[in-house]
Design a protein around this motif. Structure first.
Motif, PDB file in Angstrom:
ATOM      1  N   SER A  32       0.706  -1.140  -0.051  1.00 12.90           N
ATOM      2  CA  SER A  32       0.017   0.078  -0.101  1.00 12.90           C
ATOM      3  C   SER A  32       0.819   1.187   0.031  1.00 12.90           C
ATOM      4  N   PRO A  33       1.600   1.519   0.948  1.00 12.59           N
ATOM      5  CA  PRO A  33       2.505   2.774   1.033  1.00 12.59           C
ATOM      6  C   PRO A  33       3.641   2.894  -0.250  1.00 12.59           C
ATOM      7  N   LYS A  34       3.965   1.722  -0.709  1.00 13.90           N
ATOM      8  CA  LYS A  34       4.697   1.694  -1.737  1.00 13.90           C
ATOM      9  C   LYS A  34       4.203   2.173  -3.164  1.00 13.90           C
ATOM     10  N   VAL A  35       2.802   1.495  -3.274  1.00 17.39           N
ATOM     11  CA  VAL A  35       2.318   1.936  -4.538  1.00 17.39           C
ATOM     12  C   VAL A  35       1.950   3.547  -4.459  1.00 17.39           C
ATOM     13  N   SER A  36       1.472   3.976  -3.371  1.00 19.30           N
ATOM     14  CA  SER A  36       1.187   5.524  -3.326  1.00 19.30           C
ATOM     15  C   SER A  36       2.392   6.142  -3.673  1.00 19.30           C
ATOM     16  N   GLU A  37       3.578   5.823  -3.327  1.00 21.81           N
ATOM     17  CA  GLU A  37       4.773   6.557  -3.285  1.00 21.81           C
ATOM     18  C   GLU A  37       5.303   6.312  -4.662  1.00 21.81           C
ATOM     19  N   LEU A  38       5.340   5.173  -5.315  1.00 19.46           N
ATOM     20  CA  LEU A  38       5.620   5.136  -6.803  1.00 19.46           C
ATOM     21  C   LEU A  38       4.778   5.460  -7.813  1.00 19.46           C
ATOM     22  N   PHE A  39       3.538   5.592  -7.425  1.00 17.80           N
ATOM     23  CA  PHE A  39       2.523   6.414  -8.550  1.00 17.80           C
ATOM     24  C   PHE A  39       2.670   7.906  -8.374  1.00 17.80           C
ATOM     25  N   ALA A  40       2.994   8.424  -7.242  1.00 16.03           N
ATOM     26  CA  ALA A  40       3.338   9.689  -7.228  1.00 16.03           C
ATOM     27  C   ALA A  40       4.448  10.183  -7.938  1.00 16.03           C
ATOM     28  N   LYS A  41       5.299   9.316  -7.919  1.00 18.77           N
ATOM     29  CA  LYS A  41       6.740   9.607  -8.754  1.00 18.77           C
ATOM     30  C   LYS A  41       6.640   9.160 -10.416  1.00 18.77           C
TER      31      LYS A  41
END
Length: 445
Positions: free
Chosen positions: A273-282
């Motif tokens: 969950s937190p990794k997806v949010s971070e990668l999608f933002a970048k």
């Protein structure tokens, strides 16, 4: 700041072990409950827990998911700390006031179905569980999910199992009093664990800052969470309506046994969950595809292995453990096991959609699946009983997952084929080999 950073891979390993242990405890507890209390009381207990799970989601209405999403993406930005701290304060206040409304709702509409003393205990348990879930989501957002995990597993669930094993005259009042006491201890422990990390963020807190966009996020995320709970628990209420509490108990055993493989998906989701949010933002879509592809591949292989193991060994063991009344449950559990095998190829799409701000798609797909499931249950339960409920739910859940899977593919605009994903995974593993070995060595120490 460096003091609160933890190794994500090491956390993932420990989190996976804890989830596995939690599932083992839950299954043993389920076994003793099925053997120690009559099916009607066991079915009523499942019915009340289903109500509690739905009302918990209503009480914090998307707050845990929102906190994970916002904390994971903004925790390194000092300028956003004031907003994060305001969200945390708002989360607890909103949850408390919503639960007061729920309590009067329960007394008004369920006083004839549930004993008043049990109803009051359910309300207290509801408050404490909601507080714990919000606190646990803060831990996940801060990238140390294990701290928000172990009090529930090694204190609440383990000691509740001991009570179930050693206390002979079990009833709903005793069960919920025990759950309240153990949940209260778990809340106290998780607050201690969060004290230092939150102290770091709250030192940048100057005034309460409420943002209007938070309301939209809460409504959309809350609806997604609520609908996800309704679709998995609709069968319990409809089986009780068309049949009785005994059939609720039979269904629940099939549900719990058949969905044992989902413990791996839960473990992956907490790290994903937190990794997806971070990668999608970048906008790192290729890395996002690698993570999704590897997660689905691991989940698929695990489900195949579990299916074979269940056929060869576990079915005979479970037949010996559970009373003869639940033999049908073990046969029905195959429905859910085959569902896990199929769905593993498209799983985690709803998590990714929520973490990337596309929760509206999840809401619409849930609404469609719930209506579809309701219609199928109305048609199938009177004719086929518990088996009809299983068929209706599985068809609806498969439809829901497929809708989200294809929606996610369109959003990230990266229609990576399985062959390419596997090559990307291998390449990624080669680059990370030394880090993985280092993590393993540290974990062993």
């Amino acid at each position: 700041m460096s003091k609160i950073k933890l190794n994500l891979k090491e956390e993932g390993v420990i989190y996976f072990i804890n989830i596995l242990f939690q599932k083992i405890i839950a299954f043993i507890t389920l076994t003793f409950l099925a053997n120690n209390i009559i099916p009607e009381i066991f079915g009523q207990y499942i019915y009340i827990l289903s109500l509690v799970s739905i009302f918990i989601l209503i009480s914090h209405f998307g707050i845990p998911i929102l906190l994970v999403k916002n904390i994971s993406s903004k925790k390194h930005k000092v300028s956003e700390h004031n907003s994060l701290c305001s969200s945390i304060i708002f989360s607890f206040l909103l949850s408390f006031f919503t639960q007061i409304v729920i309590y009067f709702f329960l007394k008004l509409f369920f006083k004839n179905l549930i004993d008043l003393e049990v109803l009051n205990l359910v309300f207290v348990y509801l408050i404490l569980t909601s507080i714990y879930q919000i606190s646990s989501s803060i831990c996940i957002g801060l990238s140390f999910p294990v701290k928000g995990q172990w009090p529930e597993i090694y204190l609440k669930n383990l000691f509740f199992l001991f009570i179930i094993i050693f206390y002979k005259d079990l009833n709903l009042v005793l069960i919920f009093k025990s759950l309240i006491f153990l949940t209260l201890l778990s809340v106290f422990i998780i607050f201690i664990s969060l004290f230092n990390p939150l102290k770091y963020y709250f030192k940048n807190f100057y005034y309460f800052k409420f943002e209007k966009k938070v309301v939209y996020s809460l409504i959309s995320l809350g609806l997604a969470s609520l609908l996800s709970s309704i679709i998995t628990r609709m069968d319990v209420f409809m089986i009780e309506y068309y049949l009785d509490y005994k059939h609720v108990a039979i269904y629940n055993i099939a549900f719990q046994v058949g969905l044992i493989p989902l413990f791996l998906a839960i473990s992956i989701n907490a790290i994903l969950s937190p990794k997806v949010s971070e990668l999608f933002a970048k906008r790192h879509f290729q890395k996002l595809n690698v993570i999704l592809g590897s997660s689905r591949l691991i989940f698929f292989i695990f489900n195949i292995i579990f299916l074979l193991f269940y056929k060869l060994f576990l079915l005979k063991i479970f037949s010996f453990i559970f009373p003869e009344l639940y033999s049908l449950s073990l046969t029905y559990s195959y429905f859910f096991i085959y569902y896990c095998v199929f769905i593993s190829l498209v799983y985690f799409a709803d998590t990714c959609l929520v973490m990337t701000g596309n929760q509206k798609i999840v809401i619409y797909s849930y609404l469609f699946a719930i209506i579809f499931n309701f219609i199928l249950n109305v048609l199938l339960i009177p004719v086929f009983g518990v088996r009809g409920a299983l068929i209706g739910t599985i068809i609806s859940l498969i439809t829901f997952n497929l809708i989200n899977f294809f929606a996610l593919r369109l959003i990230i605009k990266k229609k990576t084929r399985l062959k390419k994903i596997i090559f990307l995974i291998i390449d990624s593993l080669k680059k990370e080999k030394s880090k993985i070995l280092s993590t393993y060595v540290n974990f062993r120490k």
